[in-house]
Scaffold this motif. Sequence first.
Motif, short mmCIF file in Angstrom:
data_model
loop_
_atom_site.label_atom_id
_atom_site.label_comp_id
_atom_site.label_asym_id
_atom_site.label_seq_id
_atom_site.Cartn_x
_atom_site.Cartn_y
_atom_site.Cartn_z
N LEU A 17 4.92 2.78 -0.17
CA LEU A 17 3.73 2.08 0.34
C LEU A 17 3.84 0.60 0.04
CD1 LEU A 17 2.68 4.94 -1.34
CD2 LEU A 17 0.82 4.47 0.22
N ASP A 18 3.69 -0.21 1.10
CA ASP A 18 3.77 -1.66 0.96
C ASP A 18 2.36 -2.21 0.79
OD1 ASP A 18 4.84 -4.17 0.84
OD2 ASP A 18 5.48 -4.27 2.93
N GLU A 19 2.08 -2.75 -0.37
CA GLU A 19 0.78 -3.36 -0.68
C GLU A 19 -0.41 -2.50 -0.23
OE1 GLU A 19 0.44 -6.55 -2.04
OE2 GLU A 19 2.41 -7.47 -1.75
N PRO A 20 -0.49 -1.26 -0.68
CA PRO A 20 -1.54 -0.38 -0.15
C PRO A 20 -2.97 -0.76 -0.55
CG PRO A 20 -0.43 0.70 -1.98
CD PRO A 20 0.32 -0.57 -1.70
N VAL A 21 -3.14 -1.54 -1.61
CA VAL A 21 -4.52 -1.83 -2.03
C VAL A 21 -5.02 -3.17 -1.52
CG1 VAL A 21 -4.30 -0.40 -4.09
CG2 VAL A 21 -3.92 -2.86 -4.28
N LEU A 64 3.76 0.87 5.86
CA LEU A 64 4.24 -0.51 5.87
C LEU A 64 3.14 -1.42 6.40
CD1 LEU A 64 7.90 0.01 7.11
CD2 LEU A 64 7.05 -0.13 4.79
N GLU A 65 3.33 -2.70 6.19
CA GLU A 65 2.26 -3.64 6.56
C GLU A 65 1.94 -3.65 8.05
OE1 GLU A 65 1.49 -7.17 3.43
OE2 GLU A 65 3.50 -7.10 4.30
N ALA A 66 3.00 -3.62 8.87
CA ALA A 66 2.74 -3.64 10.30
C ALA A 66 2.32 -2.25 10.77
CB ALA A 66 4.01 -4.07 11.03
N LYS A 67 1.12 -2.15 11.30
CA LYS A 67 0.63 -0.84 11.73
C LYS A 67 0.87 -0.67 13.23
CE LYS A 67 -1.63 -0.24 7.79
NZ LYS A 67 -1.79 -1.62 7.35
N ASP A 105 -6.06 12.38 16.89
CA ASP A 105 -5.08 12.38 17.98
C ASP A 105 -3.84 11.57 17.62
OD1 ASP A 105 -6.69 14.01 19.38
OD2 ASP A 105 -7.51 12.47 20.71
N HIS A 106 -4.06 10.47 16.89
CA HIS A 106 -2.94 9.64 16.45
C HIS A 106 -1.99 10.47 15.58
CE1 HIS A 106 -0.69 6.35 14.66
NE2 HIS A 106 -1.05 6.78 13.46
N LEU A 107 -2.58 11.22 14.65
CA LEU A 107 -1.77 12.05 13.75
C LEU A 107 -1.12 13.20 14.51
CD1 LEU A 107 -4.17 12.08 10.67
CD2 LEU A 107 -1.98 10.89 10.84
N GLY A 155 -3.15 5.42 7.57
CA GLY A 155 -1.73 5.11 7.38
C GLY A 155 -1.11 6.03 6.33
N ILE A 156 -1.86 6.31 5.28
CA ILE A 156 -1.35 7.19 4.23
C ILE A 156 -1.28 8.63 4.74
CG2 ILE A 156 -1.86 8.13 1.93
CD1 ILE A 156 -2.88 5.31 1.21
N ALA A 157 -2.28 9.02 5.53
CA ALA A 157 -2.26 10.37 6.12
C ALA A 157 -0.98 10.54 6.96
CB ALA A 157 -3.50 10.58 6.99
#
Length: 311
Positions: free
Chosen positions: A151-155, A79-82, A92-94, A137-139
Amino acid sequence: MIEAQQLTKRYGEKTAVDHLDFVVKPGTVTGFLGPNGAGKSTTMRMIVGLDAPTAGTVTVNGRHYAEHSAPLQEVGALLEAKSIHPGRSAFDHLMAQAHTHGIPRRRVEEVVELTGLQSVAKKRAGAFSLGMGQRLGIAAALLGDPATLMLDEPVNGLDPEGVLWIRNLLTQLASEGRTVFVSSHLMSEMALVADHLIIVGRGRLLADTTVQELIRRAGGDSVTVASDQAARLREVLSGPGVEITGAVGTEELQVTGLSARAIGLKAAEHGIPLFELSSRTVSLEQAFMDLTSDAVEYHGTTTVETSRSVA
Ligand SMILES: Nc1ncnc2c1ncn2[C@@H]1O[C@H](COP(=O)(O)OP(=O)(O)OP(=O)(O)O)[C@@H](O)[C@H]1O
């Protein structure tokens, strides 16, 4: 599979999503298209339970998002808000996300590889470029190996290489049988990656169709052909799947269902002289703009109106 029934969201006076009905099926990429403010992000937030519908329902793989015992394994969302801790490394995030969902380290390594993040996985996520941030984000969305991806506006803001990478990835994920739902306000982008399109404007459903069907409805790819033997030419070209229009008595015909080359060859075969033979390809962007013109929130003006005095 995502199913929305009469899905509605109001913010005070504003109706962001207005009685939307749609089904997003597995095995294809479905584009979610609409101008800015059409309600795409709001719809996506409701799909993953980040916003509650005012009315109607939306389910993922047959259940409301909150009813899934392991939601990350059902639907992965970008989503747009990360929400990435800038000081933490991508890995580590993942790992932090994996821990809270009982996902093994091996899967984290897999998604890092799948998204091409190996060389930067130990770097601080806060220093990531936009493209790297999107990959991360995709990972995260792929961590649970979900059957549905959203996926919101991924490109948005990506360079051509990043855009190409996302396009290929989405196609690959759909070919694995997953449901892939991706939003954009660019028809040209969606035409390259999506098979199916759900088009919204001002929160309402404007079209639920395929790219092919949209082209056909907008007038299709047609060929203009002119001859002084138009009636004979019409007979010669007629056949299954061929549509010919043109006023009786005029030299010009509009033909769909045959290429300019096929028309030229048939005319030559029957000794019919042609004065004009030209293909017209419908612009999908134009078809989209025609469809959504009444639904754009803020129109820009490209021409300056001059006041005319009436004598
Ligand atoms: N939290 C909110 N409070 C009030 N209005 C909101 C809220 N969230 C969205 N809106 C409004 O709802 C409408 C739909 O917004 P939304 O972000 O879902 O559209 P969008 O199609 O994703 O647009 P974009 O392509 O610009 O991201 C807009 O008019 C927006 O201003």
